[in-house]
Design a protein around this motif. Structure first.
Motif, PDB file in Angstrom:
ATOM      1  N   LEU A  51       0.867  -1.183   0.000  1.00 41.03           N
ATOM      2  CA  LEU A  51       0.000   0.000   0.000  1.00 41.03           C
ATOM      3  C   LEU A  51       0.903   1.233   0.000  1.00 41.03           C
ATOM      4  O   LEU A  51       1.727   1.399   0.892  1.00 41.03           O
ATOM      5  N   ARG A  52       0.716   2.100  -1.023  1.00 42.49           N
ATOM      6  CA  ARG A  52       1.640   3.218  -1.211  1.00 42.49           C
ATOM      7  C   ARG A  52       0.898   4.520  -1.460  1.00 42.49           C
ATOM      8  O   ARG A  52      -0.101   4.563  -2.177  1.00 42.49           O
ATOM      9  N   LEU A  53       1.425   5.588  -0.875  1.00 43.30           N
ATOM     10  CA  LEU A  53       1.052   6.949  -1.252  1.00 43.30           C
ATOM     11  C   LEU A  53       2.214   7.542  -2.037  1.00 43.30           C
ATOM     12  O   LEU A  53       3.373   7.450  -1.610  1.00 43.30           O
ATOM     13  N   ARG A  54       1.898   8.126  -3.193  1.00 38.76           N
ATOM     14  CA  ARG A  54       2.944   8.770  -3.994  1.00 38.76           C
ATOM     15  C   ARG A  54       2.570  10.224  -4.238  1.00 38.76           C
ATOM     16  O   ARG A  54       1.465  10.526  -4.696  1.00 38.76           O
ATOM     17  N   PHE A  55       3.510  11.111  -3.915  1.00 43.11           N
ATOM     18  CA  PHE A  55       3.353  12.534  -4.196  1.00 43.11           C
ATOM     19  C   PHE A  55       4.268  12.872  -5.366  1.00 43.11           C
ATOM     20  O   PHE A  55       5.452  12.516  -5.354  1.00 43.11           O
ATOM     21  N   SER A  56       3.730  13.564  -6.366  1.00 37.64           N
ATOM     22  CA  SER A  56       4.519  13.893  -7.556  1.00 37.64           C
ATOM     23  C   SER A  56       4.443  15.380  -7.863  1.00 37.64           C
ATOM     24  O   SER A  56       3.342  15.958  -7.895  1.00 37.64           O
ATOM     25  N   ASN A  57       5.598  15.972  -8.084  1.00 32.23           N
ATOM     26  CA  ASN A  57       5.711  17.345  -8.577  1.00 32.23           C
ATOM     27  C   ASN A  57       6.393  17.296  -9.932  1.00 32.23           C
ATOM     28  O   ASN A  57       7.304  16.489 -10.140  1.00 32.23           O
TER      29      ASN A  57
END
Length: 209
Positions: A51-57
């Protein structure tokens, strides 16, 4: 089912050479922060689920990062080709940040089909079964549109070192793998088949040999 070609680059010099070679085809650069969760008794990882949260800029723009919740299951990687079941959903970035500090908040996102699955399949949210944050790692992903493909060239920074990799998602991975191998070989760029996922490397606490 997510099917990806994954080839490991040996060092920073190889990574820089490939990025320079592909620079005419550069589409964007993503600055990614990956954060992982498991049950307090390893309920997910013991069942080969991540289970992953990914933040992308994009291109170092820190305004309004895009955040995505994903669940991967039953990963298999062989001869540089990775296969895994994957489901992704967007998640409000403010809520996502709060979930890192207070993982129980994830289980309260009733609108998420991923969270419903985590509850139903792994019993999370039942008495004594909560989520814990495992931490994570940072990834700089240069995306290139080359030969009708989307090549992703990664520089992944762990607390214990840095890995370099080129990835490409495809329904015809054997053909794509041959194309990428030829590109690397013709330009004198060393490579090997990736044998571990980024998450597996993170959990091992050491770079692959």
């Amino acid at each position: 089912m997510e099917v990806e070609v994954k080839l490991r680059l040996p060092d920073s010099a190889s990574h820089q050479k490939l990025c320079s070679l592909l620079s005419p085809f550069h589409a964007k650069t993503l600055i990614q922060e990956n954060v992982f969760f498991d049950g307090s008794n390893s309920e997910l990882s013991s069942n080969l689920a991540v289970l992953r949260l990914r933040f992308s800029n994009i291109n170092n723009n820190t305004d309004n990062p895009h955040s995505v919740l994903s669940l991967k299951a039953k990963p298999v990687i062989s001869d540089g080709i990775s296969r895994a079941e994957e489901v992704e959903e967007p998640l409000d970035s403010t809520l996502a940040r709060a979930c890192i500090a207070e993982p129980w908040r994830l289980l309260s996102v009733d609108s998420s089909s991923i969270i419903r699955r985590v509850k139903d399949e792994f019993g999370m949210g039942e008495r004594g079964k909560g989520l814990v944050c495992l931490g994570g790692f940072r990834n700089v992903r240069a995306v290139f549109e080359w030969q009708g493909l989307k090549l992703e060239v990664d520089e992944t920074g762990y607390d214990f070192g840095t890995c370099y990799e080129v990835e490409c998602e495809s329904a015809d991975p054997e053909r794509v793998k041959r194309l990428i191998e030829r590109l690397l070989e013709e330009n004198g760029i060393g490579f090997s088949y990736s044998e571990m996922s980024k998450f597996a490397i993170f959990r091992s606490g050491k770079l692959p040999s």
